[in-house]
Design a protein around this motif. Structure first.
Motif, PDB file in Angstrom:
ATOM      1  N   LEU A  74       3.293 -17.564   4.648  1.00  0.00           N
ATOM      2  CA  LEU A  74       4.484 -16.884   5.154  1.00  0.00           C
ATOM      3  C   LEU A  74       4.347 -15.361   5.084  1.00  0.00           C
ATOM      4  CD1 LEU A  74       7.304 -19.168   3.732  1.00  0.00           C
ATOM      5  CD2 LEU A  74       6.534 -18.977   6.106  1.00  0.00           C
ATOM      6  N   LEU A  75       3.724 -14.873   4.033  1.00  0.00           N
ATOM      7  CA  LEU A  75       3.490 -13.428   3.928  1.00  0.00           C
ATOM      8  C   LEU A  75       2.615 -12.935   5.072  1.00  0.00           C
ATOM      9  CD1 LEU A  75       2.916 -13.136   0.078  1.00  0.00           C
ATOM     10  CD2 LEU A  75       4.910 -12.312   1.364  1.00  0.00           C
ATOM     11  N   LEU A  76       1.613 -13.734   5.433  1.00  0.00           N
ATOM     12  CA  LEU A  76       0.735 -13.364   6.546  1.00  0.00           C
ATOM     13  C   LEU A  76       1.481 -13.402   7.875  1.00  0.00           C
ATOM     14  CD1 LEU A  76      -2.511 -15.239   5.479  1.00  0.00           C
ATOM     15  CD2 LEU A  76      -2.198 -12.764   5.628  1.00  0.00           C
ATOM     16  N   VAL A  77       2.261 -14.462   8.091  1.00  0.00           N
ATOM     17  CA  VAL A  77       3.014 -14.604   9.346  1.00  0.00           C
ATOM     18  C   VAL A  77       3.944 -13.417   9.549  1.00  0.00           C
ATOM     19  CG1 VAL A  77       4.848 -15.957  10.463  1.00  0.00           C
ATOM     20  CG2 VAL A  77       2.860 -17.114   9.505  1.00  0.00           C
ATOM     21  N   HIS A  78       4.557 -12.961   8.463  1.00  0.00           N
ATOM     22  CA  HIS A  78       5.531 -11.879   8.560  1.00  0.00           C
ATOM     23  C   HIS A  78       4.932 -10.504   8.274  1.00  0.00           C
ATOM     24  CE1 HIS A  78       8.943 -14.478   9.262  1.00  0.00           C
ATOM     25  NE2 HIS A  78       8.423 -15.298   8.370  1.00  0.00           N
ATOM     26  N   GLU A  79       3.593 -10.446   8.185  1.00  0.00           N
ATOM     27  CA  GLU A  79       2.871  -9.193   7.943  1.00  0.00           C
ATOM     28  C   GLU A  79       3.369  -8.486   6.684  1.00  0.00           C
ATOM     29  OE1 GLU A  79       3.138  -7.026  11.635  1.00  0.00           O
ATOM     30  OE2 GLU A  79       1.828  -8.437  12.660  1.00  0.00           O
ATOM     31  N   LEU A  80       3.569  -9.276   5.619  1.00  0.00           N
ATOM     32  CA  LEU A  80       4.065  -8.749   4.348  1.00  0.00           C
ATOM     33  C   LEU A  80       3.062  -8.905   3.219  1.00  0.00           C
ATOM     34  CD1 LEU A  80       7.662 -10.288   4.524  1.00  0.00           C
ATOM     35  CD2 LEU A  80       7.063  -7.875   4.827  1.00  0.00           C
ATOM     36  N   HIS A  81       1.859  -9.363   3.526  1.00  0.00           N
ATOM     37  CA  HIS A  81       0.882  -9.617   2.465  1.00  0.00           C
ATOM     38  C   HIS A  81       0.574  -8.324   1.721  1.00  0.00           C
ATOM     39  CE1 HIS A  81      -2.497 -11.228   0.296  1.00  0.00           C
ATOM     40  NE2 HIS A  81      -2.232 -12.415   0.798  1.00  0.00           N
ATOM     41  N   PRO A  82       0.637  -8.354   0.382  1.00  0.00           N
ATOM     42  CA  PRO A  82       0.420  -7.118  -0.373  1.00  0.00           C
ATOM     43  C   PRO A  82      -1.031  -6.644  -0.406  1.00  0.00           C
ATOM     44  CG  PRO A  82       0.747  -8.955  -1.878  1.00  0.00           C
ATOM     45  CD  PRO A  82       0.987  -9.473  -0.488  1.00  0.00           C
ATOM     46  N   ASP A  83      -1.978  -7.537  -0.182  1.00  0.00           N
ATOM     47  CA  ASP A  83      -3.387  -7.144  -0.220  1.00  0.00           C
ATOM     48  C   ASP A  83      -3.848  -6.661   1.147  1.00  0.00           C
ATOM     49  OD1 ASP A  83      -3.546  -7.938  -2.867  1.00  0.00           O
ATOM     50  OD2 ASP A  83      -4.319  -9.932  -2.383  1.00  0.00           O
ATOM     51  N   PRO A  84      -4.634  -5.582   1.185  1.00  0.00           N
ATOM     52  CA  PRO A  84      -5.182  -5.132   2.469  1.00  0.00           C
ATOM     53  C   PRO A  84      -6.150  -6.169   3.039  1.00  0.00           C
ATOM     54  CG  PRO A  84      -5.784  -3.625   0.658  1.00  0.00           C
ATOM     55  CD  PRO A  84      -5.016  -4.750   0.066  1.00  0.00           C
ATOM     56  N   VAL A  85      -6.363  -6.085   4.334  1.00  0.00           N
ATOM     57  CA  VAL A  85      -7.237  -7.030   5.030  1.00  0.00           C
ATOM     58  C   VAL A  85      -8.602  -7.113   4.361  1.00  0.00           C
ATOM     59  CG1 VAL A  85      -8.447  -7.485   7.203  1.00  0.00           C
ATOM     60  CG2 VAL A  85      -6.078  -6.759   7.245  1.00  0.00           C
ATOM     61  N   GLU A  86      -9.218  -5.981   4.092  1.00  0.00           N
ATOM     62  CA  GLU A  86     -10.576  -5.990   3.539  1.00  0.00           C
ATOM     63  C   GLU A  86     -10.620  -6.709   2.184  1.00  0.00           C
ATOM     64  OE1 GLU A  86     -14.428  -3.154   2.672  1.00  0.00           O
ATOM     65  OE2 GLU A  86     -12.787  -2.409   3.910  1.00  0.00           O
ATOM     66  N   THR A  87      -9.614  -6.538   1.374  1.00  0.00           N
ATOM     67  CA  THR A  87      -9.563  -7.217   0.078  1.00  0.00           C
ATOM     68  C   THR A  87      -9.514  -8.730   0.271  1.00  0.00           C
ATOM     69  OG1 THR A  87      -8.459  -5.341  -0.940  1.00  0.00           O
ATOM     70  CG2 THR A  87      -8.234  -7.469  -2.058  1.00  0.00           C
ATOM     71  N   ARG A  88      -8.665  -9.179   1.197  1.00  0.00           N
ATOM     72  CA  ARG A  88      -8.546 -10.621   1.453  1.00  0.00           C
ATOM     73  C   ARG A  88      -9.848 -11.186   2.002  1.00  0.00           C
ATOM     74  NH1 ARG A  88      -4.238 -10.691   5.525  1.00  0.00           N
ATOM     75  NH2 ARG A  88      -3.980  -8.465   5.294  1.00  0.00           N
ATOM     76  N   VAL A  89     -10.487 -10.445   2.914  1.00  0.00           N
ATOM     77  CA  VAL A  89     -11.734 -10.922   3.519  1.00  0.00           C
ATOM     78  C   VAL A  89     -12.843 -10.968   2.468  1.00  0.00           C
ATOM     79  CG1 VAL A  89     -13.518 -10.402   5.230  1.00  0.00           C
ATOM     80  CG2 VAL A  89     -11.104 -10.222   5.851  1.00  0.00           C
ATOM     81  N   ARG A  90     -12.966  -9.925   1.668  1.00  0.00           N
ATOM     82  CA  ARG A  90     -13.998  -9.924   0.609  1.00  0.00           C
ATOM     83  C   ARG A  90     -13.804 -11.098  -0.351  1.00  0.00           C
ATOM     84  NH1 ARG A  90     -17.420  -6.039   0.777  1.00  0.00           N
ATOM     85  NH2 ARG A  90     -16.946  -4.062   1.744  1.00  0.00           N
ATOM     86  N   ARG A  91     -12.554 -11.372  -0.703  1.00  0.00           N
ATOM     87  CA  ARG A  91     -12.274 -12.472  -1.618  1.00  0.00           C
ATOM     88  C   ARG A  91     -12.696 -13.815  -1.009  1.00  0.00           C
ATOM     89  NH1 ARG A  91      -7.412 -11.138  -3.621  1.00  0.00           N
ATOM     90  NH2 ARG A  91      -6.342 -11.732  -1.706  1.00  0.00           N
TER      91      ARG A  91
END
Length: 177
Positions: A74-91
């Motif tokens: 839901l955070l992703l759908v609403h563009e509310l995710h607290p982590d930046p894109v690069e952090t999520r991708v690296r993880r």
């Protein structure tokens, strides 16, 4: 009511099917009304979720919201995710490597741009295995960073050819014969 992961995924699948059906009927008056109702609900719940995220951040536990699969979605759908894109991708690339190493492959993050993530996938298997693994990597990256739009896989680095120094120092006649 707390759902287990299986029930959650089944429900998400059902919602996606229903939304597809609504989208197929957008040319009818009832379809337009249904699409508007869905959008109004998404906007309303998105605003409510944004308030929850802001309250959680002020209380010092905003990052914990991403540990739950449904909340993260839901955070992703609403563009509310607290982590930046690069952090999520690296993880996710790090998590994938644990799985891929057991299958004789390694994925390396090359670059993260706003519209595309570039990875290098090295496999020891056949081309079809490489394509399947590339699809697995793409699905995982887009799941955690759907805003990038696409994932490109570049060719593995060529292994350097090492020539022993002694071979280079031998006379040419002996090397040719």
């Amino acid at each position: 009511m707390t759902w287990d992961a299986q029930r959650l995924r089944a429900h998400v699948g059902q919602v996606e099917q229903l939304l597809t059906q609504v989208g197929e009927h957008q040319d009818t008056p009832a379809g337009r009304i249904a699409a508007q109702a869905v959008q109004a609900l998404v906007d309303l719940y998105g605003e409510a979720l944004a308030r929850v995220v802001a309250l959680a951040a002020r209380a010092g536990f905003g990052a914990e919201l991403t540990g739950d699969e449904l909340l993260e979605h839901l955070l992703l759908v609403h563009e509310l995710h607290p982590d930046p894109v690069e952090t999520r991708v690296r993880r996710v690339v790090g998590e994938l490597n644990a799985e891929l190493r057991a299958r004789g492959a390694v994925v390396e993050l090359v670059e993260v741009r706003p519209d595309v993530v570039t990875v290098r996938l090295t496999t020891s298997g056949c081309a079809s295995t490489g394509h399947a693994l590339a699809s697995t990597v793409e699905d995982a990256v887009l799941r955690v960073a759907p805003e990038v739009g696409r994932v490109e896989t570049v060719a593995p680095r060529a292994e350097p050819v090492l020539v022993p120094v002694a071979e280079l120092l031998r006379p040419a006649a002996r090397r040719d014969g």
